[in-house]
Design an enzyme around this catalytic site. Structure first.
Site, short mmCIF file in Angstrom:
data_model
loop_
_atom_site.label_atom_id
_atom_site.label_comp_id
_atom_site.label_asym_id
_atom_site.label_seq_id
_atom_site.Cartn_x
_atom_site.Cartn_y
_atom_site.Cartn_z
N ARG A 111 24.95 58.78 37.22
CA ARG A 111 23.79 58.73 36.31
C ARG A 111 23.04 60.06 36.28
NH1 ARG A 111 21.95 52.55 37.55
NH2 ARG A 111 23.08 51.66 35.80
N LYS A 156 29.02 34.58 34.59
CA LYS A 156 28.42 33.47 33.84
C LYS A 156 28.46 33.63 32.33
CE LYS A 156 25.29 31.81 37.31
NZ LYS A 156 23.90 31.79 37.73
N GLY A 178 27.88 47.58 35.01
CA GLY A 178 28.02 48.12 36.35
C GLY A 178 29.35 47.80 37.01
N GLY A 211 23.15 46.13 30.96
CA GLY A 211 22.25 45.22 30.25
C GLY A 211 21.87 45.75 28.89
P1 AMP Z 1 28.11 39.42 36.07
O1 AMP Z 1 27.03 39.86 37.01
O2 AMP Z 1 27.83 38.15 35.35
O3 AMP Z 1 28.61 40.53 35.16
O4 AMP Z 1 29.35 39.06 36.99
C1 AMP Z 1 29.93 39.95 37.89
C2 AMP Z 1 30.42 39.15 39.06
O5 AMP Z 1 31.29 38.13 38.59
C3 AMP Z 1 31.23 39.94 40.05
O6 AMP Z 1 30.46 40.12 41.22
C4 AMP Z 1 32.45 39.08 40.32
O7 AMP Z 1 32.73 38.91 41.69
C5 AMP Z 1 32.07 37.75 39.70
N1 AMP Z 1 33.24 36.96 39.25
C6 AMP Z 1 34.27 37.37 38.51
N2 AMP Z 1 35.16 36.40 38.35
C7 AMP Z 1 34.70 35.31 39.02
C8 AMP Z 1 35.18 34.00 39.22
N3 AMP Z 1 36.37 33.60 38.71
N4 AMP Z 1 34.43 33.16 39.95
C9 AMP Z 1 33.26 33.56 40.47
N5 AMP Z 1 32.74 34.78 40.31
C10 AMP Z 1 33.44 35.66 39.58
#
Ligand code: AMP
Length: 402
Positions: free
Chosen positions: A39, A200, A354, A377
């Protein structure tokens, strides 16, 4: 004509002026050292431009989530030292009160000099977009430059409030970020595919519903995929599902079909009983996830299926890992997708977020990507059509509407 409608530093006379530059130096630290200076490097073109044009440069940023100025582990001092090393010149660090200590330091500056003030979030007025704090920041300078794409989706004193009191223009990084993402959305070379992952669906619903109106295909991996599979009536064992969003995913699948956009979901998974580095992981088809197991990465058949689609694309956007890539047994899917995106050198490839950027670095694939965004974001907000207060606050070029 450029799709960027705001004035930039290049449209301003900066010589001899005190210029307050909002950068995003929210960098990872370990024991007082910056462990990833991406950054800081990204802000160098704007900083160099200002110095070369004899401005007096006052840098400001946030770092982490300090509760108060007593949280000294969030000091920007290490970032200031890293910047001085990269520039090969002195950058004076000024802590203390903005209205007095920083103001006095700013008044003493000479042309081409650089100072950096302490973490903006040491002051409660920053996140509150407090009028008085915004005024104090504005009083430091004669021109405001926003080069912090990573916080452009926040209405804080240093991104929104301050711009009401000074001529306000964009830095070169912010302009390039907005231009790349806007051009990708409004004028993509087709086929245009988006790859979305992460934990999510709830955080990505807005962006998925926008992308299914624009893309030829949307590939969904990560934890997000399971709520979509549940919407198709597939049992997913102990995998991550957001039950209250199953109906939304069902509606999204129908809307995509109406728009002629394919939503591609995984066809197999790496599953395990627990999320750990020594987990006993196996590969199963998507309809065979045992009740006591959870899907923690896409499987090899999905890697091939997704990579084949990525290879056909002329524009690719990727945000979010395909699995729990932080753990070795579940990193293969994210690596395969990163490789497939980097390998497609006929396409414009844009990666944001990230985790996806961390994955590119981890697998040493950054150089194969057309544009790596510094804002996760913020890029999601832009893609879903939400307002970016840090951008909206800037002065518009003559003859352009907003
Ligand atoms: P986010 O913060 O929503 O972008 O999600 C990123 C996180 O999603 C990472 O830390 C991953 O470890 C997690 N992730 C990816 N795939 C899965 C999965 N199948 N089940 C649970 N967590 C996950």
């Amino acid at each position: 004509m450029s799709s960027f409608t705001k004035k930039t530093v290049k449209d301003s006379d900066v010589a001899g002026k005190r210029v307050l530059v909002r950068v995003d130096f929210n960098v990872p630290l370990d024991g007082g050292a910056v462990t990833d200076d991406t950054r800081i490097r990204a802000a160098l073109p704007t900083i160099r431009y200002l110095i070369d044009h004899h401005a007096r440069v006052i840098l400001c940023s946030h770092l982490g989530r300090p509760k108060s100025s007593a949280d000294t582990q969030y000091s920007l001092r290490p970032a200031c030292r890293a910047l001085a090393r990269l520039l090969g010149r002195n950058v004076t660090f000024v802590d203390g009160d903005v209205a007095t200590d920083c103001h006095e330091a700013a008044q003493r500056m000479v042309d081409g000099e650089l100072i950096m003030i302490e973490n903006l979030r040491f002051h409660p007025g920053e996140k509150a977009n407090d009028l008085e704090f915004a005024r104090q920041l504005a009083d430091l300078a004669e021109l405001y430059v926003n080069d912090a794409f990573g916080t452009a989706h926040r209405a804080h004193a240093s991104t929104a409030g301050v711009a009401q009191h000074l001529p306000a223009v964009s830095g070169l990084l912010l302009a390039r970020e907005i231009e790349m993402l806007t051009d990708m959305l409004t004028n993509p070379v087709r086929p245009f595919i988006a790859i979305l992952g992460g934990s999510k669906v709830s955080e990505k619903l807005g962006v998925i519903s926008r992308l299914i109106q624009i893309c030829d295909a949307v590939l969904i991996g990560g934890g997000m995929a399971f709520t979509f599979l549940a919407a198709k009536g597939i049992e997913v064992g102990g995998s991550l599902v957001e039950p209250n969003l199953v109906a939304d995913c069902e509606a999204m699948l129908a809307a995509a079909a109406d728009n002629g956009c394919d939503i591609l979901l995984p066809i197999d998974f790496v599953v395990a009983a627990e999320m750990s580095n020594d987990a006993d992981a196996t590969i199963v088809g998507r309809e065979e996830i045992p009740p006591d197991q959870k899907g923690l990465d896409i499987g090899p058949a999905t890697e091939e299926y997704f990579a084949g689609t990525i290879a056909q694309a002329k524009t690719v956007f990727w945000n979010g890992p395909m699995g729990v890539f932080e753990l070795t047994p579940f990193q293969s899917g994210t690596k395969a997708i990163a490789e497939a995106v980097a390998r497609n050198n006929r396409a414009v490839t844009v990666v944001g977020g990230g985790d996806s950027v961390a994955a590119l670095k981890k697998f040493n694939l950054e150089s194969g990507i057309t544009f790596v965004s510094t804002g996760g974001g913020a890029s999601i907000c832009l893609l879903e059509g939400a307002a970016l207060p840090g951008l909206d606050a800037l002065d518009v070029l003559p003859g352009r509407d907003k």
